[in-house]
Design a protein around this motif. Structure first.
Motif, short mmCIF file in Angstrom:
data_model
loop_
_atom_site.label_atom_id
_atom_site.label_comp_id
_atom_site.label_asym_id
_atom_site.label_seq_id
_atom_site.Cartn_x
_atom_site.Cartn_y
_atom_site.Cartn_z
N THR A 30 -87.47 86.37 8.33
CA THR A 30 -87.67 86.05 6.97
C THR A 30 -88.06 87.05 6.68
N ARG A 31 -86.29 87.26 5.55
CA ARG A 31 -86.70 89.01 4.98
C ARG A 31 -87.91 88.81 3.10
N GLY A 32 -88.16 89.77 2.74
CA GLY A 32 -89.57 90.15 1.54
C GLY A 32 -88.41 89.06 0.77
N ASP A 33 -87.53 88.55 0.75
CA ASP A 33 -86.64 87.18 -0.67
C ASP A 33 -87.36 86.18 -0.14
N GLY A 34 -87.33 85.59 1.02
CA GLY A 34 -88.02 84.19 1.29
C GLY A 34 -86.72 83.91 2.09
N ARG A 35 -85.36 84.80 2.54
CA ARG A 35 -84.48 83.85 3.11
C ARG A 35 -85.18 84.10 4.41
N GLN A 36 -84.41 83.78 5.11
CA GLN A 36 -83.87 84.01 6.75
C GLN A 36 -83.20 83.68 7.10
N VAL A 37 -83.02 84.74 8.40
CA VAL A 37 -82.01 86.06 8.84
C VAL A 37 -81.57 85.80 10.22
N HIS A 38 -80.70 86.20 11.31
CA HIS A 38 -80.74 85.93 12.58
C HIS A 38 -80.52 87.49 12.45
N ARG A 39 -81.50 88.38 13.10
CA ARG A 39 -80.96 89.95 13.66
C ARG A 39 -80.61 89.88 15.12
N LEU A 40 -79.95 90.45 15.23
CA LEU A 40 -79.36 90.80 16.68
C LEU A 40 -79.32 92.04 16.90
N ARG A 41 -79.64 92.36 18.28
CA ARG A 41 -78.82 93.73 18.40
C ARG A 41 -77.52 93.67 19.39
N VAL A 42 -77.39 94.75 19.33
CA VAL A 42 -76.08 94.76 20.08
C VAL A 42 -75.68 95.83 21.15
N LEU A 43 -75.27 95.39 21.92
CA LEU A 43 -75.26 97.07 22.85
C LEU A 43 -73.83 96.80 22.68
N ILE A 44 -72.51 97.78 21.85
CA ILE A 44 -71.65 98.20 22.11
C ILE A 44 -71.00 99.57 22.63
N GLY A 45 -69.41 99.66 22.98
CA GLY A 45 -69.61 101.00 23.48
C GLY A 45 -70.49 102.07 23.89
N GLU A 46 -70.50 103.11 24.72
CA GLU A 46 -71.21 103.81 25.35
C GLU A 46 -72.46 103.42 24.67
N GLY A 47 -73.32 102.88 25.32
CA GLY A 47 -74.65 102.36 24.98
C GLY A 47 -75.23 102.58 24.05
N ARG A 48 -74.22 102.40 22.46
CA ARG A 48 -74.72 102.48 21.31
C ARG A 48 -75.69 101.09 20.62
N VAL A 49 -76.67 100.85 20.06
CA VAL A 49 -77.00 99.90 20.24
C VAL A 49 -76.78 99.54 18.23
N ARG A 50 -76.33 98.12 17.49
CA ARG A 50 -75.61 98.10 16.43
C ARG A 50 -76.78 96.99 16.06
N VAL A 51 -77.46 96.85 15.17
CA VAL A 51 -78.27 95.52 13.95
C VAL A 51 -77.35 95.02 13.26
N LEU A 52 -77.43 94.01 13.75
CA LEU A 52 -77.19 92.74 12.65
C LEU A 52 -77.95 91.65 11.86
N GLU A 53 -77.46 91.54 10.25
CA GLU A 53 -78.22 90.47 9.91
C GLU A 53 -77.25 89.58 9.70
N ILE A 54 -76.80 88.25 10.36
CA ILE A 54 -76.55 87.14 9.62
C ILE A 54 -77.26 85.94 9.03
N PRO A 55 -77.56 85.45 7.48
CA PRO A 55 -77.58 84.40 7.62
C PRO A 55 -77.70 83.26 8.32
N ALA A 56 -78.94 82.56 8.23
CA ALA A 56 -79.55 81.48 9.10
C ALA A 56 -79.21 80.35 8.14
N ARG A 57 -78.83 79.15 8.53
CA ARG A 57 -78.35 78.06 8.10
C ARG A 57 -79.89 77.67 8.03
N ASP A 58 -80.21 76.67 6.69
CA ASP A 58 -81.15 75.89 5.78
C ASP A 58 -81.64 74.40 7.03
#
Length: 77
Positions: A47-75
């Motif tokens: 739950t973000r500071g503004d009350g919205r829920q998001v899915h926070r995902l850590r994605v392993l992409i090429g060459e060992g890099r990790v990217r963090v994505l936030e996708i809005p959660a469905r209520d």
């Protein structure tokens, strides 16, 4: 580089626990993997500071890099 490898191994070991959540999170994981071509190594719904829920995902992409994505959660309520 050794520290990164340890972190990646830990996240991979924790992934099944983190991913064993609701169906909406499963959809977010699939969407993230399709969009990035990477592998989700951790996922959680937060739950973000503004009350919205998001899915926070850590994605392993090429060459060992990790990217963090936030996708809005469905209520589901």
């Amino acid at each position: 580089m050794g520290k990164r490898l340890c972190i990646a191994v830990f996240l991979l070991a924790a992934a099944p626990v983190l991913l064993a959540r609701g169906g909406d999170l499963d959809r977010a994981v699939r969407e993230a993997e399709e969009r990035t071509g990477g592998e989700v190594i951790a996922a959680e719904t937060v739950t973000r500071g503004d009350g919205r829920q998001v899915h926070r995902l850590r994605v392993l992409i090429g060459e060992g890099r990790v990217r963090v994505l936030e996708i809005p959660a469905r209520d589901d309520r």
